[in-house]
Enzyme design. Structure first.
Site, PDB file in Angstrom:
ATOM      1  N   ASP A 141      -0.881  -4.670  10.394  1.00  0.00           N
ATOM      2  CA  ASP A 141      -0.646  -3.261  10.090  1.00  0.00           C
ATOM      3  C   ASP A 141      -1.641  -2.337  10.783  1.00  0.00           C
ATOM      4  O   ASP A 141      -1.439  -1.125  10.813  1.00  0.00           O
ATOM      5  CB  ASP A 141      -0.663  -3.013   8.578  1.00  0.00           C
ATOM      6  CG  ASP A 141      -1.928  -3.520   7.896  1.00  0.00           C
ATOM      7  OD1 ASP A 141      -2.765  -4.134   8.579  1.00  0.00           O
ATOM      8  OD2 ASP A 141      -2.057  -3.308   6.676  1.00  0.00           O
ATOM      9  N   LYS A 184       0.811  -1.213   0.000  1.00  0.00           N
ATOM     10  CA  LYS A 184       0.000   0.000   0.000  1.00  0.00           C
ATOM     11  C   LYS A 184       0.850   1.271   0.000  1.00  0.00           C
ATOM     12  O   LYS A 184       0.428   2.307  -0.516  1.00  0.00           O
ATOM     13  CB  LYS A 184      -0.913   0.000   1.233  1.00  0.00           C
ATOM     14  CG  LYS A 184      -2.031  -1.054   1.186  1.00  0.00           C
ATOM     15  CD  LYS A 184      -3.049  -0.730   0.110  1.00  0.00           C
ATOM     16  CE  LYS A 184      -4.289  -1.588   0.217  1.00  0.00           C
ATOM     17  NZ  LYS A 184      -4.040  -2.985  -0.120  1.00  0.00           N
ATOM     18  N   ASP A 206      -9.961  -1.543  -3.170  1.00  0.00           N
ATOM     19  CA  ASP A 206     -10.245  -1.670  -1.743  1.00  0.00           C
ATOM     20  C   ASP A 206      -9.885  -0.384  -1.006  1.00  0.00           C
ATOM     21  O   ASP A 206      -9.043   0.400  -1.446  1.00  0.00           O
ATOM     22  CB  ASP A 206      -9.474  -2.842  -1.139  1.00  0.00           C
ATOM     23  CG  ASP A 206      -7.972  -2.720  -1.370  1.00  0.00           C
ATOM     24  OD1 ASP A 206      -7.569  -2.286  -2.471  1.00  0.00           O
ATOM     25  OD2 ASP A 206      -7.191  -3.047  -0.455  1.00  0.00           O
ATOM     26  N   ASP A 207     -10.529  -0.178   0.119  1.00  0.00           N
ATOM     27  CA  ASP A 207     -10.236   0.925   1.038  1.00  0.00           C
ATOM     28  C   ASP A 207     -10.310   2.287   0.354  1.00  0.00           C
ATOM     29  O   ASP A 207      -9.399   3.125   0.482  1.00  0.00           O
ATOM     30  CB  ASP A 207      -8.859   0.727   1.690  1.00  0.00           C
ATOM     31  CG  ASP A 207      -8.775  -0.574   2.474  1.00  0.00           C
ATOM     32  OD1 ASP A 207      -9.834  -1.130   2.798  1.00  0.00           O
ATOM     33  OD2 ASP A 207      -7.654  -1.030   2.746  1.00  0.00           O
TER      34      ASP A 207
END
Length: 697
Positions: free
Chosen positions: A246, A59, A135-136
């Site tokens: 995380d 990420k 995602d996210d």
């Protein structure tokens, strides 16, 4: 879908072609990405353990997510080409993932062209497998996209299908939806219009990533996978966050892959674990996943044979864990210094340090022996795994330690007043102390392990657990009167390393949901204490408290003959306290402490043959004494009683107060020593084991 174990894992017969079961690792966490060296080492491990896939999706690689439009520089290209080549050399399918969802305009052809250009560059590096991740991200579309697409799902699917076809329909192409777990689906999985759109319109050659019931799923059932598969019209690839850490910088997970029945394997396209941010502690997560992948009911051979006691006849998390820890121990014992391996191979060379034997230090008689590091053991690694197990579960040793600490804390009051329970309490306290010492030994052995790379990834975590265990150990000793109360736990101004959590912890403790994942759903509340004036009916309770504390001292120091003190006569009731100068401390079990005072101690000194001509009686005419049972772990009630008594004595005209303390009464001695007002006094005729302390008023 038919699943069978082969040397290249599992095969799936789809649309006339064999598709192997995807099994491997996704580097998809938030935080510092792994290094190129670590990724190459991962490929070697995956090949050794019969895994076949690596999904590149860190990420915080800014060209993967935040600046996804930017092409890789020549220097970055060299690294990626080398990485893709290394994966190919070890028969690992390198899947390049990109996350454009933060700011892409789906309806803008220039944006789509930028995405294609970026993936074309990676394809030119030799990459054959790709993934689009949404995602996210926020689920709202910009006005331009709202005009072009009927829903967010249609926008994502349209661009995914177009990119997939532009890349000439690669064999492996993964799509991560925004609603990637059941908890995100509205109103639920079976009625989710988002998932239904994905299932109906996403091209059949594209596979869908799914994390299960939650982002970090405790369990993934066959029924839940069958439900989502029917909506998606394809078997999902599980992106498994069971070992991800995380989201919490204080946690790391080294328990086995579990709570996913092997009956899932024929119903899945694959499983990718998204493990801890720290690379080297992921040995257990990846090793046990590999064992699980080879545990298909149809598999001809398995790494682990199951017993009848297992719920899953094909896979035992415990046995898979022990197999992984056994292999991991070998890595711990290998030095991570390349030169050391060279030295072992070239034994004919002269050692660099030739004068070691001539000038090595040898301790003399009576001196400390040289420190010798004990080797790390399999039991140490099992303990390490137990202490850092899984998000929803502690290992067996950790659970035992928490249960014992809770029992010792909740039964310390009863043990203090009931001699029948004292023996059991002390026995369990010793067992708890032994478990704490085992943690310290494990920490020391880990700290001396030759492979420093693993140690450095673990160091913050094992230091933290060692400190926490040490505090618990000291607390239990203070409860049993076997050690002084810890200033870290009970002091008015503790050191910063004596408490945990920082600002984040403070916020969590103020929120209503804090503690709902604790092992003990209803943790004991802070005790409420009552301080009230003494009355004649309290005489027997005070005598009992005094006698119990005397017995505690005798247990600790053995048989002894105490010289009589004025404070003893005051506690036993042979000398009554001065009016308004006696206080009793109560909790929910009854009286648990007291503070008594004499305005004129000189008059009582004659009863214990003390020289009343001592000048101390002129400067400190009044006496104070008291005891608090070990079950009172908070020092503030005793402080409040003393402050109240000193105020009363001062208002009555006394200019000073002293107290008598035996050296064996470590608890009260420590209490007065830490007080800023009481100082040691020189008093004639005191027994050798008694100290006097006083304060002016």
């Amino acid at each position: 879908m038919s699943v069978m174990a082969t040397s290249t894992n599992f095969s799936e017969k789809t649309e006339g072609r064999d598709r192997r079961f995807i099994g491997g690792v996704v580097e998809g966490f938030y935080g510092r990405p792994w290094t190129m060296e670590q990724r190459t080492e991962l490929f070697k491990r995956e090949q050794k353990w019969d895994l076949n896939t690596y999904l590149y999706a860190p990420k915080d690689d800014y060209k993967h997510r935040m600046y996804w439009r930017d092409l890789y520089s020549p220097e970055e290209a060299v690294q990626l080409i080398a990485l893709i080549s290394a994966a190919r050399q070890h028969n690992i399918d390198f899947i390049y993932a990109i996350s454009p969802g933060l700011d892409i305009t789906f309806s803008n052809p220039k944006e789509v062209a930028a995405l294609k250009r970026k993936l074309d560059q990676v394809r030119d590096f030799g990459c054959c497998s790709f993934s689009l991740l949404f995602d996210d991200i926020e689920a709202d579309m910009c006005p331009a996209d709202k005009q072009a697409f009927s829903s967010f799902a249609h926008a994502q699917v349209a661009i995914t299908n177009e990119v997939y076809q532009h890349l000439r329909e690669p064999e492996t192409f993964l799509f991560c939806p925004t609603d990637y777990c059941a908890a995100f689906c509205t109103p639920n999985v079976s009625q989710s219009s988002y998932l239904r759109t994905v299932g109906d319109t996403l091209l059949p050659g594209i596979d869908v990533l799914w994390t299960g019931p939650k982002v970090v799923s405790h369990k993934i059932s066959v029924e839940s996978i069958e439900e989502v598969s029917s909506i998606l019209k394809r078997a999902p690839v599980i992106w498994d966050n069971i070992h991800a850490n995380d989201y919490d910088p204080q946690r790391i997970f080294m328990g086995p892959y579990k709570d996913r029945p092997t009956e899932l394997i024929p119903k899945l396209r694959g499983v990718l674990t998204n493990p801890n941010c720290e690379f080297y502690p992921n040995f257990v997560a990846i090793h046990t996943l590999a064992t699980w992948c080879k545990a298909s009911p149809d598999a001809a051979a398995r790494d682990v044979e199951m017993g009848d006691e297992e719920q899953d006849p094909c896979y035992s998390p415990h046995k898979a864990l022990m197999l992984a820890l056994t292999d991991w121990l070998e890595e711990f014992m290998c030095t991570d210094q390349p030169t050391a391996c060279l030295k072992k191979e070239s034994s004919e060379e002269e050692p660099m340090q030739t004068d070691l034997g001539e000038h090595s230090y040898v301790p003399g008689p009576g001196e400390n022996p040289l420190y010798t590091a004990e080797p790390l053991t399999l039991d140490d690694l099992k303990l390490l795994s137990d202490l850092f197990y899984l998000p929803y579960e502690y290992g067996s040793t950790a659970k035992t330690m928490l249960h014992e600490l809770n029992w010792l804390k909740s039964h310390s009051q009863a043990a203090a007043v009931d001699t029948d329970q004292t023996a059991e309490w002390r026995s369990r306290a010793r067992q708890f102390d032994d478990m704490c010492e085992a943690v310290v030994r494990m920490f020391n052995r880990l700290s001396n392990a030759p492979n420093r790379r693993i140690l450095y990834d673990l160091y913050n975590y094992i230091c933290d657990i060692k400190s926490g265990v040490h505090l618990a150990q000291a607390y239990v000793k203070s409860l049993g009167g076997l050690g002084k109360p810890s200033a870290q736990l009970m002091g008015a101004d503790p050191e910063p390393w004596g408490f945990r959590g920082g600002l984040s912890g403070e916020f969590q403790r103020m929120l209503p949901g804090h503690g709902n994942r604790d092992l003990f759903k209803h943790p004991p509340k802070t005790a409420v204490y009552c301080i009230r004036p003494y009355c004649p009916e309290d005489k027997m309770d005070i005598q009992r408290i005094f006698t119990n504390m005397q017995q505690e001292r005798r247990i600790k120091v053995g048989s002894m003959t105490d010289a009589p003190l004025i404070s003893d006569l005051l506690s036993t009731g042979e000398i009554p306290p001065s009016p308004q100068c006696a206080l009793v401390l109560e909790d929910d079990m009854g009286p648990c402490g007291y503070m008594l005072a004499l305005m004129d101690a000189k008059a009582a000194a004659a009863s214990v043959q003390k020289d009343t001509r001592d000048r101390v009686f002129e400067d400190f005419p009044s006496l104070i004494t008291g005891q608090v049972l070990p079950r009172v772990t908070d020092p503030s009630p005793a402080k409040r009683m003393i402050a109240q008594l000193l105020s009363t004595i001062r208002s009555c005209g006394s200019k000073g107060v002293f107290c008598e303390l035996r050296h064996s009464d470590r608890r009260m001695l420590d209490f007065y020593t830490k007080s800023s007002s009481f100082q040691p006094l020189k008093m004639d005729g005191l027994p050798p084991d008694v100290i006097a302390m006083g304060t002016g008023l």
